[in-house]
Design a protein around this motif. Structure first.
Motif, PDB file in Angstrom:
ATOM      1  N   ALA A 186       0.462  -6.433   3.885  1.00  0.00           N
ATOM      2  CA  ALA A 186       1.191  -7.600   4.394  1.00  0.00           C
ATOM      3  C   ALA A 186       1.461  -7.406   5.887  1.00  0.00           C
ATOM      4  N   ASP A 242     -10.522  -1.519  -1.643  1.00  0.00           N
ATOM      5  CA  ASP A 242      -9.781  -2.562  -0.940  1.00  0.00           C
ATOM      6  C   ASP A 242      -8.278  -2.372  -1.142  1.00  0.00           C
ATOM      7  N   ILE A 267      -6.902  -7.494   4.112  1.00  0.00           N
ATOM      8  CA  ILE A 267      -7.546  -6.496   3.260  1.00  0.00           C
ATOM      9  C   ILE A 267      -8.168  -5.442   4.165  1.00  0.00           C
ATOM     10  N   VAL A 273      -1.504 -11.725   4.519  1.00  0.00           N
ATOM     11  CA  VAL A 273      -2.048 -10.520   3.911  1.00  0.00           C
ATOM     12  C   VAL A 273      -3.436 -10.277   4.472  1.00  0.00           C
ATOM     13  N   GLU A 297      -4.509  -4.251  -0.048  1.00  0.00           N
ATOM     14  CA  GLU A 297      -3.790  -5.379   0.555  1.00  0.00           C
ATOM     15  C   GLU A 297      -2.645  -4.871   1.418  1.00  0.00           C
TER      16      GLU A 297
END
Length: 168
Positions: free
Chosen positions: A79, A75, A66, A64, A77
């Motif tokens: 993947a 922010d 950011i 992951v 996330e």
């Protein structure tokens, strides 16, 4: 992750197996990129030494990262799952072998390879906002690559469509 020439000489068949979890919060390699941090990366793969000078990496990376939301600047996330392959050399190389990385002090450092592979996976822009919440104003609207774009004809060309030549 760093490996010395001695590590490769001591490894069975010159192959070092990698199965590590790493995290990168603040790092000089991430400055000036869209990636803010990399809280978790699972690195698996091999480093194979040819018992002369070359080391071949074959890495799988998943985790992951950011990044900043393109609209809200919060922010977000994201993947990722990617692969990386590089060739390193303990000896100087010829000019035509530009794809080979010459190592310093007999140490192969695969961290820059890992960071570069992850940065290549970073989206250029991304948002978690639904389409109906995109910013818009008087006469303008933020568009997305997801929007269906109707083909528009330049009005000058449109007039030419009306013009017909006589074959006489």
């Amino acid at each position: 992750m760093k490996f010395t020439k001695k590590d490769f000489l001591n490894a069975k068949n010159g192959i070092i197996e990698i199965d590590e979890w790493i995290a990168v919060e603040e790092n000089d390699l991430l400055h000036h990129t869209q990636v803010k941090s990399i809280p978790e990366v699972h690195v698996t793969g091999t480093l194979q030494f040819d018992h002369r000078s070359l080391v071949f990496s074959d890495l799988n990376l998943d985790g992951v990262m950011i990044v900043l939301d393109s609209i809200t600047m919060e922010d977000l996330e994201v993947a990722f799952d990617t692969k990386s392959q590089e060739t390193y050399s303990f000896d100087p190389i010829k000019e035509n072998d530009e794809d080979i990385i010459v190592v310093k002090k007999d140490t192969v450092d695969i961290n820059p390879e890992i960071f570069q592979a992850i940065i290549y996976e970073a989206p250029m822009s991304i948002t978690r906002l639904p389409r109906d919440q995109y910013p818009k104003g008087d006469g303008w609207q933020l568009l997305s690559d997801q929007d269906k774009e109707e083909p528009k004809i330049d009005p000058r060309w449109e007039k030419l469509n009306d013009f017909k030549l006589d074959d006489d």
